[in-house]
Design a protein around this motif. Sequence first.
Motif, PDB file in Angstrom:
ATOM      1  N   VAL A 104      -5.055   7.110  -1.166  1.00 33.14           N
ATOM      2  CA  VAL A 104      -6.127   7.529  -0.286  1.00 33.14           C
ATOM      3  C   VAL A 104      -7.434   6.999  -0.466  1.00 33.14           C
ATOM      4  CG1 VAL A 104      -7.531   9.695   0.129  1.00 33.14           C
ATOM      5  CG2 VAL A 104      -5.164  10.102  -0.611  1.00 33.14           C
ATOM      6  N   VAL A 105      -8.055   6.501   0.386  1.00 33.31           N
ATOM      7  CA  VAL A 105      -9.051   5.418   0.407  1.00 33.31           C
ATOM      8  C   VAL A 105     -10.013   5.857   1.647  1.00 33.31           C
ATOM      9  CG1 VAL A 105     -10.073   3.460   1.089  1.00 33.31           C
ATOM     10  CG2 VAL A 105      -7.660   3.362  -0.251  1.00 33.31           C
ATOM     11  N   THR A 106     -11.320   6.157   1.064  1.00 40.01           N
ATOM     12  CA  THR A 106     -12.503   6.562   1.713  1.00 40.01           C
ATOM     13  C   THR A 106     -13.321   5.458   2.575  1.00 40.01           C
ATOM     14  OG1 THR A 106     -13.709   7.053   0.071  1.00 40.01           O
ATOM     15  CG2 THR A 106     -12.606   9.001   0.966  1.00 40.01           C
ATOM     16  N   VAL A 107     -13.789   5.686   3.726  1.00 41.81           N
ATOM     17  CA  VAL A 107     -14.743   4.818   4.171  1.00 41.81           C
ATOM     18  C   VAL A 107     -15.980   5.630   4.596  1.00 41.81           C
ATOM     19  CG1 VAL A 107     -15.147   2.903   5.823  1.00 41.81           C
ATOM     20  CG2 VAL A 107     -12.918   3.417   5.125  1.00 41.81           C
ATOM     21  N   SER A 108     -17.075   5.345   3.877  1.00 38.56           N
ATOM     22  CA  SER A 108     -18.400   6.202   3.927  1.00 38.56           C
ATOM     23  C   SER A 108     -19.257   5.374   4.617  1.00 38.56           C
ATOM     24  CB  SER A 108     -18.524   6.759   2.500  1.00 38.56           C
ATOM     25  OG  SER A 108     -17.577   7.562   1.892  1.00 38.56           O
ATOM     26  N   VAL A 109     -20.162   6.073   5.319  1.00 32.14           N
ATOM     27  CA  VAL A 109     -21.172   5.342   6.248  1.00 32.14           C
ATOM     28  C   VAL A 109     -22.142   6.268   6.556  1.00 32.14           C
ATOM     29  CG1 VAL A 109     -19.566   3.713   7.470  1.00 32.14           C
ATOM     30  CG2 VAL A 109     -20.048   5.916   8.433  1.00 32.14           C
ATOM     31  N   GLY A 131       5.156   5.284   3.308  1.00 28.05           N
ATOM     32  CA  GLY A 131       4.442   3.881   3.415  1.00 28.05           C
ATOM     33  C   GLY A 131       3.663   3.862   4.603  1.00 28.05           C
ATOM     34  N   THR A 132       4.035   4.742   5.579  1.00 28.79           N
ATOM     35  CA  THR A 132       2.987   4.778   6.643  1.00 28.79           C
ATOM     36  C   THR A 132       1.568   5.210   6.716  1.00 28.79           C
ATOM     37  OG1 THR A 132       5.019   5.315   8.314  1.00 28.79           O
ATOM     38  CG2 THR A 132       2.895   5.929   9.337  1.00 28.79           C
ATOM     39  N   LEU A 133       0.697   4.706   7.141  1.00 24.08           N
ATOM     40  CA  LEU A 133      -0.779   5.255   7.101  1.00 24.08           C
ATOM     41  C   LEU A 133      -1.132   6.130   7.938  1.00 24.08           C
ATOM     42  CD1 LEU A 133      -2.263   1.822   6.247  1.00 24.08           C
ATOM     43  CD2 LEU A 133      -1.301   3.300   4.501  1.00 24.08           C
ATOM     44  N   ALA A 134      -1.970   7.209   7.604  1.00 26.66           N
ATOM     45  CA  ALA A 134      -2.546   8.169   8.519  1.00 26.66           C
ATOM     46  C   ALA A 134      -4.191   7.903   8.268  1.00 26.66           C
ATOM     47  CB  ALA A 134      -2.211   9.518   8.151  1.00 26.66           C
ATOM     48  N   THR A 142     -13.999  -1.867  10.391  1.00 30.40           N
ATOM     49  CA  THR A 142     -14.575  -3.206   9.974  1.00 30.40           C
ATOM     50  C   THR A 142     -13.667  -4.187   9.661  1.00 30.40           C
ATOM     51  OG1 THR A 142     -15.116  -2.454   7.756  1.00 30.40           O
ATOM     52  CG2 THR A 142     -16.811  -2.030   9.314  1.00 30.40           C
ATOM     53  N   PRO A 143     -13.983  -5.596   9.286  1.00 28.84           N
ATOM     54  CA  PRO A 143     -12.940  -6.466   8.913  1.00 28.84           C
ATOM     55  C   PRO A 143     -12.414  -6.188   7.495  1.00 28.84           C
ATOM     56  CG  PRO A 143     -14.813  -7.641   9.853  1.00 28.84           C
ATOM     57  CD  PRO A 143     -15.206  -6.097   9.818  1.00 28.84           C
ATOM     58  N   GLU A 144     -13.547  -5.602   6.619  1.00 35.34           N
ATOM     59  CA  GLU A 144     -13.255  -5.029   5.306  1.00 35.34           C
ATOM     60  C   GLU A 144     -12.369  -3.756   5.487  1.00 35.34           C
ATOM     61  OE1 GLU A 144     -17.196  -7.128   5.260  1.00 35.34           O
ATOM     62  OE2 GLU A 144     -16.411  -5.227   6.420  1.00 35.34           O
ATOM     63  N   THR A 145     -12.533  -2.869   6.144  1.00 37.59           N
ATOM     64  CA  THR A 145     -11.545  -1.722   6.360  1.00 37.59           C
ATOM     65  C   THR A 145     -10.137  -2.212   6.828  1.00 37.59           C
ATOM     66  OG1 THR A 145     -13.438  -0.280   7.029  1.00 37.59           O
ATOM     67  CG2 THR A 145     -11.123   0.531   7.525  1.00 37.59           C
ATOM     68  N   GLN A 146     -10.045  -3.427   7.895  1.00 36.08           N
ATOM     69  CA  GLN A 146      -8.876  -3.919   8.343  1.00 36.08           C
ATOM     70  C   GLN A 146      -8.106  -4.521   7.097  1.00 36.08           C
ATOM     71  OE1 GLN A 146     -10.257  -6.123  11.725  1.00 36.08           O
ATOM     72  NE2 GLN A 146      -8.936  -4.974  12.959  1.00 36.08           N
ATOM     73  N   ALA A 147      -8.901  -5.228   6.171  1.00 39.35           N
ATOM     74  CA  ALA A 147      -8.297  -5.707   4.932  1.00 39.35           C
ATOM     75  C   ALA A 147      -7.680  -4.693   3.942  1.00 39.35           C
ATOM     76  CB  ALA A 147      -9.254  -6.548   4.305  1.00 39.35           C
ATOM     77  N   LYS A 148      -8.315  -3.614   4.019  1.00 39.94           N
ATOM     78  CA  LYS A 148      -7.858  -2.672   3.182  1.00 39.94           C
ATOM     79  C   LYS A 148      -6.604  -1.971   3.627  1.00 39.94           C
ATOM     80  CE  LYS A 148      -9.121  -1.217  -0.153  1.00 39.94           C
ATOM     81  NZ  LYS A 148      -8.661  -1.364  -1.613  1.00 39.94           N
ATOM     82  N   THR A 150      -4.382  -3.415   5.538  1.00 37.34           N
ATOM     83  CA  THR A 150      -3.359  -4.536   5.288  1.00 37.34           C
ATOM     84  C   THR A 150      -2.963  -4.579   3.758  1.00 37.34           C
ATOM     85  OG1 THR A 150      -4.246  -6.032   6.894  1.00 37.34           O
ATOM     86  CG2 THR A 150      -2.816  -7.084   5.156  1.00 37.34           C
ATOM     87  N   GLU A 151      -3.684  -4.435   2.982  1.00 43.44           N
ATOM     88  CA  GLU A 151      -3.455  -4.179   1.582  1.00 43.44           C
ATOM     89  C   GLU A 151      -2.631  -3.088   1.128  1.00 43.44           C
ATOM     90  OE1 GLU A 151      -5.872  -3.036  -2.439  1.00 43.44           O
ATOM     91  OE2 GLU A 151      -6.961  -4.223  -1.029  1.00 43.44           O
ATOM     92  N   LEU A 152      -2.746  -1.811   2.220  1.00 44.68           N
ATOM     93  CA  LEU A 152      -1.872  -0.488   1.927  1.00 44.68           C
ATOM     94  C   LEU A 152      -0.688  -0.562   2.573  1.00 44.68           C
ATOM     95  CD1 LEU A 152      -4.966   2.128   2.483  1.00 44.68           C
ATOM     96  CD2 LEU A 152      -3.540   1.417   0.170  1.00 44.68           C
ATOM     97  N   GLY A 153      -0.511  -1.913   3.204  1.00 45.00           N
ATOM     98  CA  GLY A 153       0.899  -1.950   4.115  1.00 45.00           C
ATOM     99  C   GLY A 153       0.759  -2.174   5.464  1.00 45.00           C
TER     100      GLY A 153
END
Length: 358
Positions: A104-109, A131-134, A142-148, A150-153
């Motif tokens: 579980v990863v959060t993106v706070s703004v 393995g699917t992401l919700a 953001t690019p940083e979120t997209q990288a995360k 990818t890291e999660l699958g």
Amino acid sequence: MTINRTLPRTFRVTQNSIIRPSNHNYFVLQPSSSRHHPKLISGKSHLTPANIKFSENISIYNGTIPRALPSTQARSASTLTMSSKLIPSNPSDVAVLRSVTPNVVTVSVPFARFGIIRVGGRGTIIRLTSGTLAVFSPVALTPETQAKITELGGNVGYIIAGDIEHHIFITEWAKAYPNAKIVGPKGLAEKRAKVQDDPKIGHELFAFEWSAANKSSNAVSEEFAADFEVEYVDAHPNKEVVLFYKPDRVLIEADLMFNLPAVEQYSRVPEAQKTGHGFLNKIFESINSTSGEAKGIKRFLWYVISNGTKDRPSFNTSVQRIASWDFDTIIPCHGETVVGGGKELFNKVFEWHLQGHK
């Protein structure tokens, strides 16, 4: 005013209350040139965007606003609906990515309602057992979120609107992950279809919708049902979708419960953006803080939110079902994430609803 004062029955400080006429009791922030401290005034009126403009000085509007809008006022009010008003201009610079659990990863703004009340915003990325992401209540991709991601699958299978207000970034995520199913509360797709002048808000089809008829359904798919319990709180004014991610015992919600102040969500902004309109922020925090005895938020939820649709019994039933889940962490969209002791805090805040009476 103190928080011991009885609050108006319907809290109308969402975008919806500004954009659309509403014949309800209200609690409205309205700027003026007055230098006196603002007062909090409730009343009953048809509310429209007429004469609602925002500046440095704040007061409370009390009165009747006609439904008919002069064209110039209508054009001015329409700008309030633009997603650009709700999006940080530099999301990569201010977003905070946090691994609450390995799955579980959060993106706070930062996010300030009406540009005044600092409530923050938060999207949550959940990796299912499959393995699917919700993605719940997505924020800027953001690019940083997209990288995360990818890291999660990298396999985003579900884009979830947490309620009828948390939907601005659905289109952005759907374009990036076109195979994802879009799910959310009934009525949101129709609401989005009416928006014709905002490139951020598309008219995507929803693969699954929650309504009063299926409010406890997790039948989005087999893999979804394996990991999530769902409660659709249709008695909440914003039509809340609340998720319980069973593998990590995490409750994920949008506007059901705030946990202000929004410290993490404002941790990367300049100091100047953390201040301003202090009096109004202090008042709003006092009725949306879970600390101590939490009397302010308990009164706010009881007198205002749970009575917003005049169906407190249904609201109570939803809260009681949520309280039956075995969660330990709470991730709200607004305010601080609660890691450990989440169930006890939830029971404290919603004590009257769990009892069915004050």
